[in-house]
Structures are given as C-alpha cells and as structure tokens.
Design an enzyme around this catalytic site. Structure first.
Site, PDB file in Angstrom:
ATOM      1  N   ASP A  36      -0.635   1.728  -0.926  1.00 12.56           N
ATOM      2  CA  ASP A  36       0.104   0.553  -0.449  1.00 12.56           C
ATOM      3  C   ASP A  36       1.306   1.056   0.345  1.00 12.56           C
ATOM      4  O   ASP A  36       2.269   1.572  -0.228  1.00 12.56           O
ATOM      5  CB  ASP A  36       0.579  -0.304  -1.628  1.00 12.56           C
ATOM      6  CG  ASP A  36      -0.561  -1.005  -2.360  1.00 12.56           C
ATOM      7  OD1 ASP A  36      -1.695  -0.497  -2.324  1.00 12.56           O
ATOM      8  OD2 ASP A  36      -0.307  -2.045  -2.996  1.00 12.56           O
ATOM      9  N   LYS A  93      -3.469  -9.225  -0.281  1.00 14.68           N
ATOM     10  CA  LYS A  93      -2.915  -8.952  -1.608  1.00 14.68           C
ATOM     11  C   LYS A  93      -1.573  -9.661  -1.742  1.00 14.68           C
ATOM     12  O   LYS A  93      -0.723  -9.580  -0.860  1.00 14.68           O
ATOM     13  CB  LYS A  93      -2.734  -7.447  -1.822  1.00 14.68           C
ATOM     14  CG  LYS A  93      -2.062  -7.106  -3.162  1.00 14.68           C
ATOM     15  CD  LYS A  93      -1.953  -5.606  -3.402  1.00 14.68           C
ATOM     16  CE  LYS A  93      -1.153  -5.310  -4.662  1.00 14.68           C
ATOM     17  NZ  LYS A  93      -1.046  -3.854  -4.944  1.00 14.68           N
ATOM     18  N   LYS A 112      -0.505  -7.168   2.634  1.00 13.81           N
ATOM     19  CA  LYS A 112       0.123  -7.469   1.341  1.00 13.81           C
ATOM     20  C   LYS A 112       1.458  -8.147   1.582  1.00 13.81           C
ATOM     21  O   LYS A 112       2.194  -7.788   2.507  1.00 13.81           O
ATOM     22  CB  LYS A 112       0.283  -6.168   0.559  1.00 13.81           C
ATOM     23  CG  LYS A 112       0.998  -6.279  -0.783  1.00 13.81           C
ATOM     24  CD  LYS A 112       1.045  -4.906  -1.461  1.00 13.81           C
ATOM     25  CE  LYS A 112       1.935  -4.922  -2.688  1.00 13.81           C
ATOM     26  NZ  LYS A 112       2.025  -3.573  -3.319  1.00 13.81           N
TER      27      LYS A 112
END
Length: 228
Positions: free
Chosen positions: A97, A188, A159
């Site tokens: 991430d 996400k 995300k």
C-alpha cells in the site's frame, strides 16, 4: 437469519487487519497476526520493519502479508519508494500500500505521479499494489484524476486513506472512486472503518478490501446477527 448478500467468509476476506500503530510492540504485532489467522482475513497490513516477523508467523496460513510504502505522507523520493518496495517484497510482503505524492497531485504534476506509481508497480514484481490517495487532502476532481493515473500506471487498487489524516473513508468518496476506474482496478476503504454496518455499506458500494483494526468485534457481530 443469514445475511442476504454476504457470508462470514466473504466479509472476513474483505479485511486487511491493520497493525500500523507506531507504538505497537512485537507482542502486539504477534497478537494481531493471531487474530488475522483466527478470523481468516485477507491480510495483515503491518509496518515495513515488521514484514519479515509477520511473514514468519503467517507462513502456511491463508492470510497475506501486506505493508506500507512512503507512509503516511507520501513524501519520499521515488527512488526511496522503489527501494522500500523491493525490500519489503524480499522480506515477504505480497501486498504493498503506497501513498501517492500528495504535493505533486495538488501541483498538477500528473506525469510525475503516474511515473512514480508505475515505478513502484514494477518494483513490486507482480505483487499487489494499492495506491493510497489520502482523499482528505484532495478535491473531488483530484480524486477522479488520481484514480485515472493509478489505473494508467498499472496499480491493482485505489485506496481512500492512511488512517492518519484528518478524515478517513467516506462512502461518497468510495462511490466516486469506484466510478472513476475500470473493473480492472479495485477499491479499498481505510481510516475509521469501525463498525460492521459501515464495512457492509462499503462492500455494497463496491469495495473489495477494507483496512480495519476492530476486526474481531466486527466479525463476532456478524456471527451474532447473521450466523456463521
């Protein structure tokens, strides 16, 4: 009564169990990995320095090892993000991430943003890359543009947040992000996903993963309300 749309397994496999608090001890990290295995979630998302430790604990389980790069502000040089990505993959991470360079995004430096994400994707060597936009600092137009840049760069996910900004996951943002990428890219949610109902609402909006630290409480509540 069973949930009309989701099984316990489906909900659990949406969760990236967050182990990112800066003051977490190794004992707490180990306990977090054990929670992740007990509830059979998708992954843990740990600090880079804990990747090898978590990979050792989780070896043989169905829980992936995720970590963060350029976290939490995204301000590292591209070469630093690339090096960090290669290091965490070598240590056993299979999901990365990475925080977008927010200042570049705000400056309209779109080629640089895209090229940096592409460099991280290349450094990940086929492992999953989720790009954290940190929506708290972006306009709606910038969120849309950032999503498009992430897809063009080959990212697997966009995300919402790190969880360390003024605001986290917001349903309206999730819906906007889902509408701004093709089916090749997933969404996400992260940052403030603290209740089962919130998690389910994000799933309804198209979220495939959600960062959470209250994993046990949410999944226990699912069993209480809808059965195992």
């Amino acid at each position: 009564m069973a949930h009309p749309k989701y099984t316990l397994h489906q909900v659990a496999k949406t969760i990236d169990h967050a182990l990112l608090r800066p003051d977490m001890s190794r004992d707490e990290v180990k306990a977090g990995c054990e929670v992740a295995m007990k509830y059979d979630v998708a992954s843990v998302c740990c600090k880079p320095a804990d990747v090898a430790f978590c990979a050792d604990i989780l070896r043989g389980s169905d829980v992936h090892v995720g970590t963060v790069v350029g976290f939490p502000h995204g301000n590292s040089a591209t070469a630093t993000k690339v090096f960090e990505t290669k290091q965490v993959v070598a240590d056993g991470a299979t999901e990365i991430d990475v925080v977008i360079n927010i200042g570049w995004m705000k400056s309209g430096m779109y080629d640089e943003v895209r090229e940096e994400i592409a460099a991280v994707v290349a450094a990940a060597s086929g492992n999953q890359v989720k790009v954290i936009l940190e929506n708290a600092y972006l306009t709606k137009e910038e969120i849309v543009k950032a999503c498009q840049l992430c897809e063009a760069a080959g990212a697997d996910y966009v995300k919402t947040s790190t969880g360390f900004a003024p605001t986290g996951a917001i349903l309206e943002d999730v819906q906007l992000m889902r509408a701004s990428v093709s089916s090749k890219v997933e969404v996400k949610s992260a940052g403030g996903v603290k209740s089962l109902d919130m998690l389910l609402s994000f799933m309804d909006a198209g979220v495939k993963r959600s960062g959470a630290s209250g994993t046990a409480a949410m999944l226990d509540e699912f069993v209480e309300r809808f059965g195992a």
